[in-house]
Write a protein that holds these residues in place. Structure first.
Motif, mmCIF file in Angstrom:
data_model
loop_
_atom_site.group_PDB
_atom_site.id
_atom_site.type_symbol
_atom_site.label_atom_id
_atom_site.label_comp_id
_atom_site.label_asym_id
_atom_site.label_seq_id
_atom_site.Cartn_x
_atom_site.Cartn_y
_atom_site.Cartn_z
ATOM 1 N N ARG A 1 0.838 -1.206 0.000
ATOM 2 C CA ARG A 1 0.000 0.000 0.000
ATOM 3 C C ARG A 1 0.870 1.252 0.000
ATOM 4 O O ARG A 1 0.531 2.259 -0.630
ATOM 5 N N ILE A 2 2.008 1.195 0.712
ATOM 6 C CA ILE A 2 2.902 2.357 0.730
ATOM 7 C C ILE A 2 3.451 2.601 -0.665
ATOM 8 O O ILE A 2 3.519 3.738 -1.135
ATOM 9 N N ALA B 1 0.844 4.295 -2.664
ATOM 10 C CA ALA B 1 0.544 5.671 -2.253
ATOM 11 C C ALA B 1 1.719 6.612 -2.478
ATOM 12 O O ALA B 1 1.531 7.774 -2.833
ATOM 13 N N TYR B 2 2.935 6.120 -2.234
ATOM 14 C CA TYR B 2 4.094 7.016 -2.318
ATOM 15 C C TYR B 2 4.924 6.786 -3.584
ATOM 16 O O TYR B 2 5.746 7.618 -3.936
ATOM 17 N N GLU C 1 12.806 4.365 2.861
ATOM 18 C CA GLU C 1 12.418 5.183 4.004
ATOM 19 C C GLU C 1 12.691 6.672 3.766
ATOM 20 O O GLU C 1 11.839 7.517 4.010
ATOM 21 N N ILE D 1 10.311 8.382 1.344
ATOM 22 C CA ILE D 1 8.982 8.548 1.952
ATOM 23 C C ILE D 1 9.001 9.751 2.893
ATOM 24 O O ILE D 1 8.122 10.611 2.868
ATOM 25 N N GLN D 2 10.060 9.801 3.699
ATOM 26 C CA GLN D 2 10.189 10.903 4.656
ATOM 27 C C GLN D 2 10.237 12.244 3.928
ATOM 28 O O GLN D 2 9.600 13.212 4.344
ATOM 29 N N LYS E 1 8.958 12.975 0.976
ATOM 30 C CA LYS E 1 7.638 13.321 0.439
ATOM 31 C C LYS E 1 6.712 13.822 1.548
ATOM 32 O O LYS E 1 5.910 14.711 1.327
ATOM 33 N N ASP E 2 6.838 13.216 2.722
ATOM 34 C CA ASP E 2 6.024 13.667 3.857
ATOM 35 C C ASP E 2 6.383 15.086 4.249
ATOM 36 O O ASP E 2 5.516 15.898 4.544
ATOM 37 N N ASP F 1 4.789 17.573 2.084
ATOM 38 C CA ASP F 1 3.352 17.731 2.342
ATOM 39 C C ASP F 1 3.082 18.743 3.452
ATOM 40 O O ASP F 1 2.066 19.420 3.452
#
Lengths: 115, 492
Positions: free
Chosen positions: A94-95, A98-99, A104, A107-108, A110-111, A114
């Motif tokens: 799912r990650i 979504a990403y 890691e 992802i960090q 992209k967060d 946001d």
């Protein structure tokens, strides 16, 4: 060398734990977690061993056998481990959807964008 | 029937969870889950009443005598925890249907209730059981469903938070498993009561010491003790609001219970506090946790994050009470357990209402909300006052006992620090109040209505409980006193 099994347990435990901490790839983390948990399984199995003991079967001629209880306990823990791995992999999937990544750091990043 | 209550407490939600699969309509599943949770609540009430009047209840599963079989052992401490968990779960479920309808796609709503009941069953199991390995199994039942529940959040960050929680949680649980294994290796038993009698014979060995260290670290990961709290803020912030309300009020409490159970009942007070410098360690970590987390809370832009950090700070208070390790200290911890469940339940449920109406919990969106959603925001304010520890709220009661315990021990500076910590809570609560009542709404926002009654009702139920138990402390004080005394092995 009498505690040969336990040394293996510790080595595996540290390898697994290190992978969980050091690697940024989510799949690798789950693999590390798997190794970490497996080391605990070996710990339980090792402590159940009785020198010269056979499998715990109720039959004639068998008087010395390994302690079956830790085996049963660890069967439960193996099932739990499988459930955890499956859930972890499902989340990774799912990650990825979504990403678009399973690293890691990315992802960090992209967060942080946001926020 | 009455004799089987201890096992029914756990079995009912456990069996009800898969039954939800047959109820495809979300409303039916919700009604069923609510009924089951309410039933569990009634059972826990009867159990508590029985324990308080006639002492410890022992239930042997399948008729197998302990220590061979698994036994459930309900003493005042368990019964108290069971009551907290089932009560919060039921109240939160009241609001669930409305909130979930909006936050989770329809086809997943039934699954949500399954996970919710499983998680509830897991927590009840951890608390009810008297078997160390059983604790691990139930811990994983509740944790695995918790990871999935958190991943149901709308925001994609919910997935990442759930993943991180899964890694940390599994490491914690595996640590506990190692500890239990080592204990079994030394004593050949898994029954907690039996362990407490056999461990002293071998307590000088390094294996027992290692077992204790593994268990403590594992539990501390689960209870998000500073500095092992990193999984908590995001998990709480991005989970569906109902899930946050449920977990914030119960999950960490269960971990605190485990800490108390293993330290006091299984390993025994003398061993626990001499093997490790536990008193100093927990006092320091508790205090640092209170200050670090409260300060971080002040700078949060997301109100859910703010309350999540505040939760970590509150855990700090519980740990301080624990580190005092006197009857009063333990009472303070247990009281705060109960009281914090009421506060955070009310606050996070109120946020549920806010999300329902404006779809966001960013602090800037709270501007002017005090006039648009007066009842919801009034609940946040009262919950906040309780968090600070203002008299006539439950927060005051727990702070009072905590300071009493600390002073009894002669730790004056700690008492001062606790009061200073409460001042930090004033600051972060004030930021919300300031936004809601003293700032004008962001331009371009239409008319916002009050939260629907189905959310408002449970919120106010908890708010009233916050005030009621802040005035009439008979129930909470009596039960926690009995629990603390039974842990110290005095009294009934």
């Amino acid at each position: 060398m009498g505690h040969y099994n336990y040394w293996i347990v510790i080595v595996l435990m540290m390898i697994g734990f290190y992978i969980v901490i050091a690697h940024g790839n989510l799949i690798k983390k789950i693999i590390g977690l798997g190794i970490f948990q497996t080391s605990v399984f070996i710990l339980y199995i090792s402590m159940a061993n009785v020198d010269g003991g056979t499998a715990p079967i109720f039959a004639e001629g068998i008087c010395q056998y390994s302690n079956p209880l830790p085996h049963v306990l660890i069967l439960t823990a193996i099932v739990v481990g499988i459930a955890t791995t499956a859930l972890g992999l499902a989340l990774t999937l799912r990650i990825k959807e979504a990403y678009g990544t399973i690293e890691e750091e990315e992802i960090q990043e992209k967060d942080n964008l946001d926020c | 029937m009455l004799a089987h209550l201890p096992v029914l407490q756990v079995i009912v939600p456990l069996l009800a969870a898969p039954l939800c699969l047959f109820l495809t309509r979300p409303r039916l599943a919700w009604g069923f889950a609510l009924f089951v949770s309410a039933l569990a609540f009634v059972i826990s009430c009867i159990l508590l009443q029985q324990v308080m009047s006639s002492g410890i209840i022992i239930y042997e599963l399948g008729g197998w005598e302990a220590p061979w079989g698994i036994e459930y052992r309900i003493d005042p401490l368990n019964a108290f925890l069971l009551l907290i968990i089932t009560a919060i779960s039921t109240v939160v479920l009241l609001a669930a249907h409305t909130s979930i309808q909006q936050e989770i796609p329809r086809e997943r709503q039934t699954l949500f209730y399954i996970l919710y009941l499983l998680s509830l069953a897991g927590m009840l199991g951890i608390v009810a059981t008297g078997d160390a390995f059983n604790v691990f199994v139930f811990l994983e039942i509740s944790s695995l469903s918790a990871y999935a529940l958190i991943a149901l959040g709308k925001d994609r960050r919910a997935l990442w938070a759930a993943y991180q929680y899964l890694i940390m949680g599994t490491v914690g649980a595996t640590f506990i498993l190692i500890g239990i294994g080592l204990m079994y290796q030394m004593t050949g038993t898994l029954n907690m009561d039996d362990l407490s009698r056999r461990l002293p014979e071998v307590e000088h060995t390094r294996t027992v010491f290692t077992a204790y260290a593994f268990i403590i670290v594992g539990i501390c990961l689960k209870l998000a003790l500073f500095p092992l709290h990193l999984w908590l803020p995001n998990a709480y912030a991005y989970a569906p609001s109902i899930v946050t309300a449920f977990f914030a009020a119960t999950a960490t409490k269960v971990a605190i219970y485990l800490l108390i159970r293993f330290t006091f009942s299984v390993f025994g007070l003398t061993f626990s506090f001499t093997a490790l410098p536990l008193r100093l360690l927990f006092l320091t970590l508790g205090l640092v946790g209170v200050f670090a987390a409260s300060t971080t809370a002040i700078y949060q832009k997301n109100v859910k994050h703010l309350f999540a950090y505040s939760s970590i700070a509150q855990i700090g208070y519980m740990i301080i009470g624990f580190s005092v390790s006197t009857t009063t200290g333990l009472m303070a911890t247990l009281l705060h357990l109960f009281n914090h469940a009421l506060m955070k339940g009310a606050l996070f449920l109120a946020l549920c209402g806010v999300i329902y109406r404006i779809g966001s919990v960013q602090l800037k969106h709270f501007n002017g909300l005090g006039y648009q959603m007066p009842y919801t925001m009034a609940a946040v304010v009262i919950g906040g006052l309780s968090l600070i520890g203002v008299p006539l709220t439950v927060g005051f009661i727990s702070k009072w006992y905590l300071i009493l315990a600390v002073i009894e021990n002669g730790w004056w500076p700690v008492a001062v620090l606790i009061l200073l910590g409460s001042l930090l809570a004033v600051v972060y609560i004030w930021r919300i109040v300031e936004s809601a009542y003293f700032k004008s709404p962001l331009p371009g926002r239409g008319n916002i209505k009050e939260a629907p009654l189905s959310i408002l009702l449970p919120v106010w139920l908890l708010v009233i409980a916050n005030i009621y138990f802040g005035i009439d402390t008979r129930l909470s004080v009596q039960v926690t006193q009995a629990a603390a005394m039974s842990l110290f092995g005095v009294g009934p």
